[in-house]
Design a protein around this motif. Structure first.
Motif, PDB file in Angstrom:
ATOM      1  N   ARG A 486      26.601  12.884 -12.250  1.00  0.00           N
ATOM      2  CA  ARG A 486      26.355  11.449 -12.457  1.00  0.00           C
ATOM      3  C   ARG A 486      26.319  11.124 -13.948  1.00  0.00           C
ATOM      4  O   ARG A 486      26.792  10.067 -14.374  1.00  0.00           O
ATOM      5  CB  ARG A 486      25.038  11.043 -11.787  1.00  0.00           C
ATOM      6  N   GLU A 487      25.812  12.064 -14.732  1.00  0.00           N
ATOM      7  CA  GLU A 487      25.730  11.842 -16.178  1.00  0.00           C
ATOM      8  C   GLU A 487      27.032  12.177 -16.884  1.00  0.00           C
ATOM      9  O   GLU A 487      27.448  11.467 -17.813  1.00  0.00           O
ATOM     10  CB  GLU A 487      24.607  12.697 -16.760  1.00  0.00           C
ATOM     11  N   LYS A 488      27.707  13.245 -16.460  1.00  0.00           N
ATOM     12  CA  LYS A 488      28.832  13.777 -17.231  1.00  0.00           C
ATOM     13  C   LYS A 488      30.203  13.629 -16.554  1.00  0.00           C
ATOM     14  O   LYS A 488      31.226  13.889 -17.177  1.00  0.00           O
ATOM     15  CB  LYS A 488      28.616  15.278 -17.471  1.00  0.00           C
ATOM     16  N   GLY A 489      30.228  13.241 -15.275  1.00  0.00           N
ATOM     17  CA  GLY A 489      31.453  13.394 -14.510  1.00  0.00           C
ATOM     18  C   GLY A 489      32.509  12.328 -14.678  1.00  0.00           C
ATOM     19  O   GLY A 489      33.705  12.618 -14.583  1.00  0.00           O
ATOM     20  N   LEU A 490      32.125  11.086 -14.877  1.00  0.00           N
ATOM     21  CA  LEU A 490      33.124  10.021 -14.925  1.00  0.00           C
ATOM     22  C   LEU A 490      34.124  10.223 -16.052  1.00  0.00           C
ATOM     23  O   LEU A 490      35.337  10.095 -15.851  1.00  0.00           O
ATOM     24  CB  LEU A 490      32.435   8.656 -15.070  1.00  0.00           C
ATOM     25  N   ALA A 506      39.624  16.830 -22.904  1.00  0.00           N
ATOM     26  CA  ALA A 506      38.593  15.808 -22.751  1.00  0.00           C
ATOM     27  C   ALA A 506      39.159  14.628 -21.970  1.00  0.00           C
ATOM     28  O   ALA A 506      40.368  14.393 -21.954  1.00  0.00           O
ATOM     29  CB  ALA A 506      38.100  15.351 -24.114  1.00  0.00           C
ATOM     30  N   HIS A 507      38.284  13.890 -21.308  1.00  0.00           N
ATOM     31  CA  HIS A 507      38.646  12.656 -20.601  1.00  0.00           C
ATOM     32  C   HIS A 507      39.685  12.909 -19.506  1.00  0.00           C
ATOM     33  O   HIS A 507      40.559  12.065 -19.246  1.00  0.00           O
ATOM     34  CB  HIS A 507      39.170  11.602 -21.591  1.00  0.00           C
ATOM     35  N   ASN A 508      39.578  14.042 -18.848  1.00  0.00           N
ATOM     36  CA  ASN A 508      40.533  14.482 -17.837  1.00  0.00           C
ATOM     37  C   ASN A 508      40.413  13.608 -16.580  1.00  0.00           C
ATOM     38  O   ASN A 508      39.409  13.638 -15.875  1.00  0.00           O
ATOM     39  CB  ASN A 508      40.243  15.952 -17.500  1.00  0.00           C
ATOM     40  N   ILE A 513      38.167  12.481 -10.973  1.00  0.00           N
ATOM     41  CA  ILE A 513      38.250  12.225  -9.531  1.00  0.00           C
ATOM     42  C   ILE A 513      37.381  13.230  -8.780  1.00  0.00           C
ATOM     43  O   ILE A 513      36.647  12.871  -7.852  1.00  0.00           O
ATOM     44  CB  ILE A 513      39.714  12.325  -9.050  1.00  0.00           C
ATOM     45  N   LYS A 514      37.472  14.496  -9.181  1.00  0.00           N
ATOM     46  CA  LYS A 514      36.675  15.529  -8.514  1.00  0.00           C
ATOM     47  C   LYS A 514      35.180  15.246  -8.641  1.00  0.00           C
ATOM     48  O   LYS A 514      34.419  15.402  -7.666  1.00  0.00           O
ATOM     49  CB  LYS A 514      36.996  16.900  -9.096  1.00  0.00           C
ATOM     50  N   ALA A 515      34.754  14.836  -9.819  1.00  0.00           N
ATOM     51  CA  ALA A 515      33.334  14.543 -10.026  1.00  0.00           C
ATOM     52  C   ALA A 515      32.885  13.384  -9.148  1.00  0.00           C
ATOM     53  O   ALA A 515      31.804  13.431  -8.525  1.00  0.00           O
ATOM     54  CB  ALA A 515      33.091  14.225 -11.499  1.00  0.00           C
ATOM     55  N   ALA A 546      34.414   4.827  -9.129  1.00  0.00           N
ATOM     56  CA  ALA A 546      35.809   4.780  -8.696  1.00  0.00           C
ATOM     57  C   ALA A 546      36.506   3.535  -9.235  1.00  0.00           C
ATOM     58  O   ALA A 546      37.689   3.588  -9.613  1.00  0.00           O
ATOM     59  CB  ALA A 546      35.878   4.822  -7.172  1.00  0.00           C
ATOM     60  N   GLU A 547      35.786   2.430  -9.267  1.00  0.00           N
ATOM     61  CA  GLU A 547      36.369   1.201  -9.821  1.00  0.00           C
ATOM     62  C   GLU A 547      36.611   1.354 -11.320  1.00  0.00           C
ATOM     63  O   GLU A 547      37.653   0.920 -11.841  1.00  0.00           O
ATOM     64  CB  GLU A 547      35.431   0.023  -9.541  1.00  0.00           C
ATOM     65  N   GLN A 548      35.677   1.975 -12.011  1.00  0.00           N
ATOM     66  CA  GLN A 548      35.858   2.224 -13.443  1.00  0.00           C
ATOM     67  C   GLN A 548      37.043   3.163 -13.689  1.00  0.00           C
ATOM     68  O   GLN A 548      37.812   2.970 -14.628  1.00  0.00           O
ATOM     69  CB  GLN A 548      34.582   2.841 -14.029  1.00  0.00           C
ATOM     70  N   TRP A 549      37.162   4.160 -12.845  1.00  0.00           N
ATOM     71  CA  TRP A 549      38.263   5.121 -12.989  1.00  0.00           C
ATOM     72  C   TRP A 549      39.604   4.409 -12.968  1.00  0.00           C
ATOM     73  O   TRP A 549      40.486   4.700 -13.788  1.00  0.00           O
ATOM     74  CB  TRP A 549      38.195   6.162 -11.871  1.00  0.00           C
TER      75      TRP A 549
END
Length: 696
Positions: A486-490, A506-508, A513-515, A546-549
């Motif tokens: 939740r802290e690092k995944g997006l 970085a920023h993969n 998506i996996k996170a 997901a919306e941010q992604w």
């Protein structure tokens, strides 16, 4: 199933082939070879292949490429031919006319001097029968028939090099002969027997014993001699006396294990003979200081008892294995066409053969994958992840075994990090992580990768088994990893992912998506275990992420490799779990957009992993293809892979990392990750339920 078939000029012979072979074989004769052909496939230590179109072109090898020679001669009416192995060169090779590989069988056919010889390797890796699956026995069967309507006198030799029981040719071995329950048995093993002492990647076992067992004393003679092949070639018989001067190293003419079988072939009747090839590791792995027996040994069964049992069950196992092959091949063909069925046939035995199946102290099964030609790690989470579709499809309990090991390790005080471990050690020692910073630092770890993998897989397992006991037991570990994601995944920091050969990134976007999916999986587990508030909190979070992604990753007609790199792209194979787990986080338009883009970037042998290089990953391509419901699109993606299988010059057990332009292996071979190709079948829930329930 796939076939190697050579055109035979005789119309009579052609008709004979069509009558003698299964209809499916005749209908699929367009396929012409495999990069390497599986012969014996049990574990990282007992795994022998032929890396050529014809069985007589090269000597057989261990999956690592080091020679472990199985040699075969056949004598027909006093004329001797080779049917297996490249030596002795002075003897002609009997012409090979076909090769068929199915999930459990490898079958070659040869013709010459008025006879047809069919040799079959059966490794009955039936996934729902652990007693059979763990039994380290491959059956080698010879079937001989007359092709000229005349009787023939036939003798067949199998010669096994003692290299099968050592790591290098200078290690001394001892050998023995025994008789039990109707079997004549020869064995060979290293003199020193340093059990579980040799670790690493490019190594072979040098403890335990190899066994060659032959039934039917009326038709078989055995010898322990390095002169067996010469004697047979000259006279059709084996040396009368065993070699007794031991210990001796293979490079100092240690005794070979040889068996010769005879058959008087009538004009109108087939004759069959068979032998058993087995390896007793004594101990398979060390698990946090405990030496574990192979699963088949868990109740004290001896090698003699194991071989006798295997011999008694052979007819039934052959029947069951044929039915298994036919059913699985048909399902693969229906799901993805001929190329996909071919790929599944090659991947099935390889997946199991990259694992060791042991018994815990309570007798429960523990299965351990090895990172073959990667770094030799044991129980690597990002190897378990791509292979997981195989186990979710065929035996979820074996996936539970793998996940339980990682969860129990992460629960120990010695694992002090807020993210999931990468591995449990170096095969065969599962005594704690060795990759990257090990247990010492976060350097070169895979924090987002492994945490996401574990959350996704634990949820997938619980949903499949409809049992959340493992979730409840390890809720603290799962919660810790969810909080980390939740802290690092997006927007992941500069770190490695499972595709670590590509380096830090970085920023993969694909890792993100996996996170997100991992967090959604955690929300599902919370809901199923009576934690509605936690479930809602994380479900809301993942929806927002997901919306941010979508906003961060969109790049015109596709989605980026990394959020800060416009003009880049990558396979978004992790999206497949959005569908498999019913997460519904990402709109279908994302997969459709990506697939349309991918089809414009196909190379001769496949879809590159991303824009940075021409190499690809075999498993991820099938995951990406599973994002579409359009069979035509899937066929477009799979067709170059089928072409690669039949044209690649890298003659190794399936590599999962290769160049899409020249087809050459980039690295890795014989890995369990090829189990990931079964994700296409897993996505068909009706088919998946049939296989999981053993209703094939």
């Amino acid at each position: 199933m796939f076939i190697i078939s050579r055109v035979v000029p005789s119309v009579v012979r052609f008709c004979f082939l069509l009558i003698a072979l299964p209809l499916a074989w005749a209908q699929n004769s367009a396929q012409d070879r495999a990069p390497a052909v599986p012969l014996i496939t049990h574990s990282p230590y007992f795994s022998i292949w032929s890396a050529a179109d014809e069985l007589t072109s090269v000597n057989t090898t261990h999956w690592t490429g080091k020679e472990q020679r199985l040699a075969g001669l056949i004598r027909v009416d006093r004329k001797t031919y080779r049917y297996m192995g490249a030596a002795p060169k002075e003897l002609p090779a009997m012409p090979q006319v076909s090769l068929r590989v199915t999930p459990l069988h490898t079958e070659y056919a040869f013709e010459g001097n008025g006879i047809r010889l069919t040799i079959t390797f059966l490794t009955p890796s039936l996934p729902n029968d652990l007693d059979i699956l763990s039994r380290p026995v491959t059956y080698l069967t010879w079937a001989v028939a007359s092709t000229d309507q005349k009787p023939h006198s036939v003798a067949i030799l199998l010669d096994v090099s003692p290299m099968i029981a050592v790591n290098t040719s200078d290690q001394e071995v001892t050998w023995a002969r025994a008789k039990t329950s109707g079997l004549e048995i020869l064995s060979v093993g290293s003199r020193d027997q340093q059990v579980l002492r040799r670790i690493g990647d490019d190594v072979r076992i040098d403890w335990g014993h190899f066994y060659l067992a032959a039934p039917g004393a009326d038709h078989a003679t055995l010898a322990l001699s390095n002169e067996a092949m010469k004697s047979f070639a000259d006279s059709g018989t084996l040396p009368a006396d065993d070699e007794l001067d031991m210990p001796r190293a293979p490079n100092m003419e240690a005794a070979h294990l040889a068996v010769a079988v005879t058959a008087d072939v009538a004009a109108d009747k087939n004759v069959t003979r068979h032998v058993l090839l087995a390896y007793d590791e004594v101990y398979s792995v060390e698990y946090f200081g405990r030496k574990l027996r192979p699963y088949w040994r868990r109740n004290g069964k001896t090698p003699a008892e194991m071989l006798a049992e295997a011999e008694a069950q052979y007819p039934d196992l052959e029947k069951r294995s044929r039915h298994f092959d036919e059913t699985l091949t048909a399902d693969l063909d229906h799901a993805g066409g001929k190329a996909y069925a071919q790929l599944g046939a090659l991947a099935f035995r390889q997946t199991f053969a990259a694992h060791g199946l042991a018994a815990d102290i309570d007798g429960s099964p523990l299965i351990f994958p090895k990172e073959n030609f990667s770094n030799g790690c044991i129980s690597t989470v990002d190897v378990i992840y791509p292979a997981a579709p195989f186990f979710l499809l065929f035996n979820p309990g074996l996936l539970e075994s793998q996940l339980k090991q990682v969860l129990e390790y992460a629960a120990l005080p010695r694992w002090k990090f807020p993210f999931a471990p990468h591995d449990l050690g170096t095969y065969p020692l599962a005594n704690g992580q060795v990759y990257g910073g090990g247990e010492r630092t976060e350097e070169d770890q895979m924090p987002v990768e492994e945490s996401g993998n574990m959350l996704i897989l634990v949820d997938a397992l619980a949903r499949t088994q409809k049992n959340y006991d493992l979730v409840k037991k390890h809720w603290p570990e799962l919660t810790k990893w969810a909080e980390y994601l939740r802290e690092k995944g997006l927007d992941p920091e500069n770190q490695l992912s499972t595709d670590d050969f590509a380096g830090h990134l970085a920023h993969n976007a694909n890792l993100s998506i996996k996170a997100i999916e991992g967090l959604a999986a955690y929300a599902q587990m919370a809901a199923e275990t009576g934690k509605p508030d936690v479930a809602k909190q994380y479900a809301d979070t993942t929806k927002q992420m997901a919306e941010q992604w979508q906003r961060m990753a969109r790049d015109g007609d596709h989605y980026k490799l990394a959020f800060d790199r416009p003009g880049t792209w990558s396979q978004k194979y992790n999206l497949v779990w959005d569908r498999l787990l019913d997460l519904h986080l990402f709109p279908d338009s994302i997969a459709k957009t990506e697939l349309a883009f991918y089809l414009r970037h196909l190379n001769q042998y496949g879809l590159p992993l991303d824009n940075r290089a021409d190499y690809t990953k075999l498993d991820w391509q099938i995951w990406t293809g599973t994002l579409t419901d359009d069979p035509a699109q899937f066929n477009q993606l799979i067709a170059p892979i089928g072409k690669w299988i039949t044209e690649s010059q890298s003659r190794v057990p399936l590599t999962d990392w290769y160049d899409t332009k020249d087809g050459k292996q980039s690295g890795f071979q014989a890995r369990s990750v090829v189990g990931g190709v079964f994700i296409k079948l897993l996505a068909d829930r009706e088919v998946a339920d049939k296989w999981r329930q053993g209703k094939w």
